[in-house]
Design a protein around this motif. Structure first.
Motif, PDB file in Angstrom:
ATOM      1  N   ARG A  30       0.850  -1.218   0.000  1.00 25.47           N
ATOM      2  CA  ARG A  30       0.000   0.000   0.000  1.00 25.47           C
ATOM      3  C   ARG A  30       0.871   1.248   0.000  1.00 25.47           C
ATOM      4  O   ARG A  30       0.618   2.206  -0.732  1.00 25.47           O
ATOM      5  CB  ARG A  30      -0.899   0.022   1.247  1.00 25.47           C
ATOM      6  N   ALA A  31       1.919   1.243   0.830  1.00 23.43           N
ATOM      7  CA  ALA A  31       2.757   2.439   0.968  1.00 23.43           C
ATOM      8  C   ALA A  31       3.535   2.729  -0.311  1.00 23.43           C
ATOM      9  O   ALA A  31       3.709   3.883  -0.696  1.00 23.43           O
ATOM     10  CB  ALA A  31       3.724   2.252   2.145  1.00 23.43           C
ATOM     11  N   SER A  32       4.021   1.685  -0.969  1.00 26.54           N
ATOM     12  CA  SER A  32       4.901   1.884  -2.123  1.00 26.54           C
ATOM     13  C   SER A  32       4.126   1.895  -3.438  1.00 26.54           C
ATOM     14  O   SER A  32       4.657   2.335  -4.459  1.00 26.54           O
ATOM     15  CB  SER A  32       5.956   0.777  -2.176  1.00 26.54           C
ATOM     16  N   GLY A  33       2.890   1.361  -3.411  1.00 26.39           N
ATOM     17  CA  GLY A  33       2.123   1.240  -4.643  1.00 26.39           C
ATOM     18  C   GLY A  33       2.719   0.196  -5.580  1.00 26.39           C
ATOM     19  O   GLY A  33       2.460   0.211  -6.786  1.00 26.39           O
ATOM     20  N   ARG A  34       3.555  -0.681  -5.028  1.00 29.45           N
ATOM     21  CA  ARG A  34       4.187  -1.715  -5.871  1.00 29.45           C
ATOM     22  C   ARG A  34       3.861  -3.107  -5.322  1.00 29.45           C
ATOM     23  O   ARG A  34       3.743  -3.273  -4.105  1.00 29.45           O
ATOM     24  CB  ARG A  34       5.707  -1.553  -5.839  1.00 29.45           C
ATOM     25  N   PRO A  35       3.771  -4.087  -6.194  1.00 27.34           N
ATOM     26  CA  PRO A  35       3.550  -5.451  -5.701  1.00 27.34           C
ATOM     27  C   PRO A  35       4.836  -5.988  -5.042  1.00 27.34           C
ATOM     28  O   PRO A  35       5.936  -5.656  -5.481  1.00 27.34           O
ATOM     29  CB  PRO A  35       3.223  -6.245  -6.975  1.00 27.34           C
ATOM     30  N   ILE A  36       4.690  -6.757  -3.986  1.00 25.70           N
ATOM     31  CA  ILE A  36       5.859  -7.367  -3.332  1.00 25.70           C
ATOM     32  C   ILE A  36       5.743  -8.882  -3.505  1.00 25.70           C
ATOM     33  O   ILE A  36       5.051  -9.551  -2.721  1.00 25.70           O
ATOM     34  CB  ILE A  36       5.910  -7.041  -1.802  1.00 25.70           C
ATOM     35  N   PRO A  37       6.385  -9.449  -4.532  1.00 28.67           N
ATOM     36  CA  PRO A  37       6.321 -10.910  -4.695  1.00 28.67           C
ATOM     37  C   PRO A  37       6.897 -11.598  -3.456  1.00 28.67           C
ATOM     38  O   PRO A  37       7.880 -11.118  -2.878  1.00 28.67           O
ATOM     39  CB  PRO A  37       7.211 -11.167  -5.919  1.00 28.67           C
ATOM     40  N   HIS A  38       6.251 -12.690  -3.044  1.00 31.21           N
ATOM     41  CA  HIS A  38       6.761 -13.418  -1.870  1.00 31.21           C
ATOM     42  C   HIS A  38       6.431 -14.893  -1.986  1.00 31.21           C
ATOM     43  O   HIS A  38       5.494 -15.274  -2.688  1.00 31.21           O
ATOM     44  CB  HIS A  38       6.186 -12.834  -0.586  1.00 31.21           C
ATOM     45  N   LYS A  39       7.234 -15.721  -1.303  1.00 33.76           N
ATOM     46  CA  LYS A  39       7.023 -17.172  -1.310  1.00 33.76           C
ATOM     47  C   LYS A  39       7.158 -17.660   0.116  1.00 33.76           C
ATOM     48  O   LYS A  39       8.115 -17.257   0.815  1.00 33.76           O
ATOM     49  CB  LYS A  39       8.130 -17.876  -2.117  1.00 33.76           C
ATOM     50  N   ILE A  40       6.259 -18.544   0.512  1.00 28.20           N
ATOM     51  CA  ILE A  40       6.396 -19.148   1.841  1.00 28.20           C
ATOM     52  C   ILE A  40       7.474 -20.228   1.751  1.00 28.20           C
ATOM     53  O   ILE A  40       7.429 -21.088   0.868  1.00 28.20           O
ATOM     54  CB  ILE A  40       5.069 -19.798   2.300  1.00 28.20           C
ATOM     55  N   VAL A  41       8.452 -20.132   2.632  1.00 26.52           N
ATOM     56  CA  VAL A  41       9.532 -21.139   2.656  1.00 26.52           C
ATOM     57  C   VAL A  41       9.592 -21.715   4.084  1.00 26.52           C
ATOM     58  O   VAL A  41       8.749 -21.400   4.922  1.00 26.52           O
ATOM     59  CB  VAL A  41      10.897 -20.509   2.246  1.00 26.52           C
ATOM     60  N   ALA A  42      10.612 -22.524   4.340  1.00 24.22           N
ATOM     61  CA  ALA A  42      10.738 -23.158   5.666  1.00 24.22           C
ATOM     62  C   ALA A  42      10.923 -22.100   6.761  1.00 24.22           C
ATOM     63  O   ALA A  42      11.394 -20.989   6.484  1.00 24.22           O
ATOM     64  CB  ALA A  42      11.929 -24.096   5.655  1.00 24.22           C
ATOM     65  N   ARG A  43      10.582 -22.477   7.992  1.00 21.47           N
ATOM     66  CA  ARG A  43      10.822 -21.584   9.131  1.00 21.47           C
ATOM     67  C   ARG A  43      12.316 -21.283   9.259  1.00 21.47           C
ATOM     68  O   ARG A  43      13.143 -22.131   8.917  1.00 21.47           O
ATOM     69  CB  ARG A  43      10.376 -22.266  10.429  1.00 21.47           C
ATOM     70  N   ARG A  44      12.651 -20.100   9.772  1.00 26.58           N
ATOM     71  CA  ARG A  44      14.056 -19.768  10.039  1.00 26.58           C
ATOM     72  C   ARG A  44      14.402 -20.325  11.428  1.00 26.58           C
ATOM     73  O   ARG A  44      13.659 -20.049  12.394  1.00 26.58           O
ATOM     74  CB  ARG A  44      14.217 -18.240  10.013  1.00 26.58           C
ATOM     75  N   PRO A  45      15.506 -21.087  11.553  1.00 27.57           N
ATOM     76  CA  PRO A  45      15.832 -21.664  12.858  1.00 27.57           C
ATOM     77  C   PRO A  45      15.925 -20.569  13.925  1.00 27.57           C
ATOM     78  O   PRO A  45      16.481 -19.496  13.685  1.00 27.57           O
ATOM     79  CB  PRO A  45      17.201 -22.318  12.639  1.00 27.57           C
ATOM     80  N   GLY A  46      15.395 -20.848  15.097  1.00 25.15           N
ATOM     81  CA  GLY A  46      15.488 -19.901  16.210  1.00 25.15           C
ATOM     82  C   GLY A  46      14.334 -18.916  16.277  1.00 25.15           C
ATOM     83  O   GLY A  46      14.164 -18.218  17.277  1.00 25.15           O
ATOM     84  N   ASP A  47      13.518 -18.816  15.213  1.00 29.50           N
ATOM     85  CA  ASP A  47      12.405 -17.862  15.222  1.00 29.50           C
ATOM     86  C   ASP A  47      11.271 -18.336  16.134  1.00 29.50           C
ATOM     87  O   ASP A  47      11.056 -19.530  16.291  1.00 29.50           O
ATOM     88  CB  ASP A  47      11.836 -17.685  13.811  1.00 29.50           C
ATOM     89  N   VAL A  48      10.546 -17.383  16.685  1.00 33.42           N
ATOM     90  CA  VAL A  48       9.384 -17.717  17.514  1.00 33.42           C
ATOM     91  C   VAL A  48       8.126 -17.335  16.738  1.00 33.42           C
ATOM     92  O   VAL A  48       8.177 -16.523  15.810  1.00 33.42           O
ATOM     93  CB  VAL A  48       9.418 -16.978  18.877  1.00 33.42           C
TER      94      VAL A  48
END
Ligand code: NAD
Ligand code: WQD
Length: 349
Positions: free
Chosen positions: A280-298
């Motif tokens: 919304r802020a940039s007016g640009r699409p942000i392509p993204h892909k769900i990947v594996a969890r990052r070790p150590g993340d909560v």
């Protein structure tokens, strides 16, 4: 005119540069110190441009007691705001000694120089990382601390050293601020975060995708027990964080005892919510892909900010859309500067 003088370590870094702007605007005299290991001195010119006043600056390392003693002896410094340190979790796993040397030893040498100069008011940049895997959210300051990496341990060691120092000499007044996830930039677009190489943190990474430097955002985990399955964090605008420092400083200068406080908004946002807000802020699409969890993340980490509200009268005001809009303005500003020199090379992940 207020003539209170403060020393800011790590002054040319991301957070401290924003705090310096506010300190200058509130009438403080600011002396800046940084070894420039993760920043450049030109930021001070832009701080001056925003605040209308310059900062005397010393390129020095906080592990250099002699230089610190000279700086503190030469002026009537009333308090030190200590931001200098290394901050990458992954780097700290690879180079723990460097983190203990910069963050722990560096703080001890600073404290020794302060003690010699009888400067006994300090604000220390701690982190929500000291809560490790939180048992309950929102997190209160009384929650159990449990660190999971050398960076977090360096912050916890310093917190404990500061507590011991105060126990041994109660004339010290020490404010420990545990930041959650600082993001955004000054609304002028003149200063902001400037990660070297691949950004570790979410918002700077999204920003580089928005400008086409990187093809997509890897979303680390889509199966967390959260509303949309992605990780939830307490993002706080860096200018709200700066306001918290000024409130904390005023509190200590008012002769009050020290404290340990969360600095967050109390509201968590998921990775996908942040991506949508940035779109919304940039007016640009942000392509993204769900990947594996990052070790150590909560899964979830957000603050109970009630204590800071009660003690300092401070609370965060700026919403996520504003954090993204200000970060986007800064990203474009950085880009236009880079394009004046050599063009940035697009890089994948
Ligand atoms: P930053 O890297 O932009 O700023 C830190 C500054 O300290 C840099 O300019 C660097 O050159 C300087 N520095 C490092 N080691 C030094 C040394 N030994 N002597 C003198 N200067 C030294 O980082 P930031 O994001 O502005 O973080 C500031 C502080 O806040 C750090 O202590 C960090 O651990 C803490 N913190 C940051 C975050 C975050 O997400 N950015 C969150 C919680 C806590
Ligand atoms: C936020 C969310 C990621 C990048 C770190 C430090 C902490 C403090 C703040 C200093 C998480 C997800 C991220 C990406 C993603 N720093 N993410 N793709 O991990 O909460 O905290 O910075 O004290 O100590 O650990 O912040 O911005 O890295 O991640 O999906 O490319 O975004 O999994 O859910 P984090 P972050």
């Amino acid at each position: 005119m207020n003539q209170r003088t403060v020393l800011v370590t790590g002054a040319t870094g991301y957070i401290a540069s924003h705090v310096c702007v506010l300190l200058l605007q509130r009438g403080f005299e600011v002396i800046g110190l940084d070894n420039l290991s993760n920043s450049t001195v030109d930021v001070l010119e832009r701080v001056r441009e925003i605040a209308g006043r310059p900062i005397p600056f010393m390129q020095a390392d906080v592990r250099d007691t002699r230089t610190l003693s000279e700086v503190l002896a030469g002026r009537r410094v009333e308090a030190v705001l200590h931001f200098a340190g290394l901050k990458s979790v992954s780097e700290s796993v690879a180079q723990p000694l460097s983190y203990f040397d910069n963050n722990v030893h560096g703080t001890v040498t600073l404290l020794q120089a302060m003690s010699l100069a009888q400067v006994k008011r300090l604000i220390f940049s701690s982190s929500a990382t000291v809560y490790g895997q939180p048992e309950v959210v929102p997190i209160q300051e009384s929650a159990r601390v449990s660190v999971t990496n050398p960076y977090g341990r360096s912050k916890l060691f310093v917190e404990e050293i500061l507590a011991d120092l105060h126990r041994s000499d109660s004339t010290w007044s020490i404010g420990v601020l545990r930041y959650f996830n600082p993001v955004g930039a000054h609304s002028s677009g003149l200063i902001g975060e400037k990660p070297k190489g691949t950004p570790n943190n979410l918002m700077p990474y999204i920003a580089e995708v928005a400008v086409g430097l990187r093809p997509y955002v890897s979303v680390f985990g889509g199966d967390y027990p959260t509303a949309d399955g992605t990780g939830v964090r307490d993002y706080i605008h860096v200018m709200d964080l700066a306001e918290a420092h000024v409130a904390a400083l005023e509190h200590l200068l008012g002769g009050n005892p020290g404290f340990t406080l969360n600095v967050g908004t109390g509201r968590g946002y998921s990775v996908l919510e942040v991506i949508r807000a940035y779109e919304r802020a940039s007016g640009r699409p942000i392509p993204h892909k769900i990947v594996a969890r990052r070790p150590g993340d909560v899964a979830e980490c957000f603050a109970d900010p009630t204590a800071a509200q009660e003690l300092l009268g401070w609370s965060a005001r700026l919403p996520l859309d504003r954090m993204c809009a200000d970060q986007w303005r800064w990203q474009q500003h950085k880009e236009s500067h880079q394009q004046e020199g050599s063009a940035p090379t697009p890089r994948g992940r």
